[in-house]
Design a protein around this motif. Structure first.
Motif, mmCIF file in Angstrom:
data_model
loop_
_atom_site.group_PDB
_atom_site.id
_atom_site.type_symbol
_atom_site.label_atom_id
_atom_site.label_comp_id
_atom_site.label_asym_id
_atom_site.label_seq_id
_atom_site.Cartn_x
_atom_site.Cartn_y
_atom_site.Cartn_z
ATOM 1 N N MET A 1 0.844 -1.167 0.000
ATOM 2 C CA MET A 1 0.000 0.000 0.000
ATOM 3 C C MET A 1 0.896 1.239 0.000
ATOM 4 S SD MET A 1 -2.709 1.239 2.860
ATOM 5 C CE MET A 1 -4.191 0.658 2.107
ATOM 6 N N PRO A 2 0.617 2.190 -0.863
ATOM 7 C CA PRO A 2 1.433 3.405 -0.924
ATOM 8 C C PRO A 2 1.310 4.228 0.353
ATOM 9 C CG PRO A 2 0.034 3.206 -2.872
ATOM 10 C CD PRO A 2 -0.384 2.151 -1.921
ATOM 11 N N ALA A 3 2.380 4.910 0.670
ATOM 12 C CA ALA A 3 2.385 5.777 1.844
ATOM 13 C C ALA A 3 2.112 7.210 1.416
ATOM 14 C CB ALA A 3 3.733 5.689 2.543
ATOM 15 N N PHE A 4 1.245 7.894 2.137
ATOM 16 C CA PHE A 4 0.965 9.300 1.892
ATOM 17 C C PHE A 4 1.645 10.093 2.992
ATOM 18 C CE2 PHE A 4 -2.557 7.026 -0.059
ATOM 19 C CZ PHE A 4 -2.520 7.561 -1.342
ATOM 20 N N VAL A 5 2.583 10.938 2.600
ATOM 21 C CA VAL A 5 3.381 11.687 3.565
ATOM 22 C C VAL A 5 3.142 13.167 3.346
ATOM 23 C CG1 VAL A 5 5.713 12.158 4.378
ATOM 24 C CG2 VAL A 5 5.118 9.880 3.560
ATOM 25 N N GLY A 6 2.953 13.891 4.442
ATOM 26 C CA GLY A 6 2.763 15.336 4.360
ATOM 27 C C GLY A 6 4.102 16.052 4.298
ATOM 28 N N VAL A 7 4.142 17.249 4.837
ATOM 29 C CA VAL A 7 5.349 18.066 4.825
ATOM 30 C C VAL A 7 6.392 17.459 5.754
ATOM 31 C CG1 VAL A 7 6.279 20.343 5.331
ATOM 32 C CG2 VAL A 7 4.006 20.117 4.337
ATOM 33 N N VAL A 8 7.631 17.405 5.278
ATOM 34 C CA VAL A 8 8.734 16.872 6.075
ATOM 35 C C VAL A 8 9.817 17.924 6.146
ATOM 36 C CG1 VAL A 8 10.528 15.122 6.196
ATOM 37 C CG2 VAL A 8 8.261 14.504 5.402
ATOM 38 N N LYS A 9 10.314 18.199 7.355
ATOM 39 C CA LYS A 9 11.429 19.121 7.537
ATOM 40 C C LYS A 9 12.574 18.326 8.149
ATOM 41 C CE LYS A 9 12.997 23.246 9.877
ATOM 42 N NZ LYS A 9 12.676 24.280 10.859
ATOM 43 N N LEU A 10 13.658 18.228 7.426
ATOM 44 C CA LEU A 10 14.827 17.487 7.891
ATOM 45 C C LEU A 10 15.920 18.493 8.241
ATOM 46 C CD1 LEU A 10 16.238 14.738 8.252
ATOM 47 C CD2 LEU A 10 17.011 14.952 5.901
ATOM 48 N N ASN A 11 16.229 18.605 9.526
ATOM 49 C CA ASN A 11 17.251 19.560 9.962
ATOM 50 C C ASN A 11 18.648 19.033 9.688
ATOM 51 O OD1 ASN A 11 15.426 21.457 10.856
ATOM 52 N ND2 ASN A 11 15.240 20.481 12.847
ATOM 53 N N ILE B 1 21.119 15.048 9.323
ATOM 54 C CA ILE B 1 21.191 13.588 9.389
ATOM 55 C C ILE B 1 22.669 13.218 9.471
ATOM 56 C CG2 ILE B 1 21.169 13.282 6.893
ATOM 57 C CD1 ILE B 1 19.464 10.745 7.392
ATOM 58 N N GLY B 2 22.975 12.254 10.291
ATOM 59 C CA GLY B 2 24.366 11.842 10.472
ATOM 60 C C GLY B 2 24.892 11.070 9.281
ATOM 61 N N SER B 3 26.198 10.847 9.282
ATOM 62 C CA SER B 3 26.823 10.156 8.158
ATOM 63 C C SER B 3 26.398 8.695 8.061
ATOM 64 C CB SER B 3 28.341 10.248 8.264
ATOM 65 O OG SER B 3 28.769 9.621 9.462
ATOM 66 N N SER B 4 25.979 8.093 9.164
ATOM 67 C CA SER B 4 25.529 6.706 9.115
ATOM 68 C C SER B 4 24.027 6.595 9.330
ATOM 69 C CB SER B 4 26.271 5.881 10.171
ATOM 70 O OG SER B 4 25.954 6.364 11.462
ATOM 71 N N GLY B 5 23.310 7.703 9.195
ATOM 72 C CA GLY B 5 21.867 7.703 9.384
ATOM 73 C C GLY B 5 21.129 7.283 8.126
ATOM 74 N N VAL B 6 19.853 6.967 8.297
ATOM 75 C CA VAL B 6 19.005 6.565 7.177
ATOM 76 C C VAL B 6 17.770 7.455 7.192
ATOM 77 C CG1 VAL B 6 17.593 4.728 6.209
ATOM 78 C CG2 VAL B 6 19.789 4.189 7.235
ATOM 79 N N PHE B 7 17.474 8.086 6.075
ATOM 80 C CA PHE B 7 16.258 8.886 5.919
ATOM 81 C C PHE B 7 15.468 8.282 4.773
ATOM 82 C CE2 PHE B 7 13.946 12.449 4.000
ATOM 83 C CZ PHE B 7 13.182 12.820 5.093
ATOM 84 N N HIS B 8 14.284 7.790 5.074
ATOM 85 C CA HIS B 8 13.490 7.113 4.057
ATOM 86 C C HIS B 8 12.039 7.522 4.217
ATOM 87 C CE1 HIS B 8 12.592 3.990 1.129
ATOM 88 N NE2 HIS B 8 11.499 3.793 1.832
ATOM 89 N N ILE B 9 11.406 7.864 3.112
ATOM 90 C CA ILE B 9 9.976 8.171 3.104
ATOM 91 C C ILE B 9 9.315 7.238 2.096
ATOM 92 C CG2 ILE B 9 8.243 9.894 2.542
ATOM 93 C CD1 ILE B 9 10.150 12.025 3.452
ATOM 94 N N GLY B 10 8.265 6.590 2.517
ATOM 95 C CA GLY B 10 7.525 5.705 1.620
ATOM 96 C C GLY B 10 7.663 4.256 2.034
ATOM 97 N N ASP B 11 7.257 3.391 1.146
ATOM 98 C CA ASP B 11 7.292 1.959 1.420
ATOM 99 C C ASP B 11 8.724 1.453 1.385
ATOM 100 O OD1 ASP B 11 4.569 2.067 1.521
ATOM 101 O OD2 ASP B 11 4.304 1.466 -0.573
ATOM 102 N N VAL B 12 9.013 0.501 2.226
ATOM 103 C CA VAL B 12 10.362 -0.062 2.280
ATOM 104 C C VAL B 12 10.263 -1.533 2.652
ATOM 105 C CG1 VAL B 12 10.725 0.589 4.690
ATOM 106 C CG2 VAL B 12 12.678 0.239 3.211
ATOM 107 N N PHE B 13 11.092 -2.341 2.028
ATOM 108 C CA PHE B 13 11.146 -3.765 2.368
ATOM 109 C C PHE B 13 12.162 -4.003 3.474
ATOM 110 C CE2 PHE B 13 13.140 -7.952 1.711
ATOM 111 C CZ PHE B 13 12.052 -8.746 2.035
ATOM 112 N N ALA B 14 13.363 -3.467 3.307
ATOM 113 C CA ALA B 14 14.403 -3.634 4.318
ATOM 114 C C ALA B 14 15.389 -2.481 4.209
ATOM 115 C CB ALA B 14 15.134 -4.955 4.129
ATOM 116 N N ILE B 15 15.827 -1.988 5.353
ATOM 117 C CA ILE B 15 16.883 -0.984 5.409
ATOM 118 C C ILE B 15 18.045 -1.619 6.151
ATOM 119 C CG2 ILE B 15 17.567 1.267 6.294
ATOM 120 C CD1 ILE B 15 14.707 2.174 5.979
#
Length: 73
Positions: free
Chosen positions: A1-11, A13-27
């Motif tokens: 099922m698709p993900a509906f995402v509103g406004v996102v503000k990203l201040n 993210i670290g060098s080993s961080g993960v930023f993902h919006i939407g459907d994902v199987f595995a990170i």
């Protein structure tokens, strides 16, 4: 099922961080780390009262490898 995402503000993210919006199987991580810390080491906030009368952190780790990142793309 698709993900509906509103406004996102990203201040930041670290060098080993993960930023993902939407459907994902595995990170999968690209790195692993082990941290040893005593009681109350990672407490944050204003006006903390921490009473750790005796804290002992044993750091004897004799195994060769804890977590492998082999095969993560």
């Amino acid at each position: 099922m698709p993900a509906f995402v509103g406004v996102v503000k990203l201040n930041s993210i670290g060098s080993s961080g993960v930023f993902h919006i939407g459907d994902v199987f595995a990170i999968s991580p690209y790195s692993v780390a082990k941290t040893f810390a005593g009681a109350g080491s990672f407490n944050t906030g204003n006006g903390l009262s921490i009473y750790n009368y005796y804290s002992n952190t044993n750091t004897n780790d004799a195994d060769f490898m804890d977590d492998s990142v082999v095969g993560n793309a």
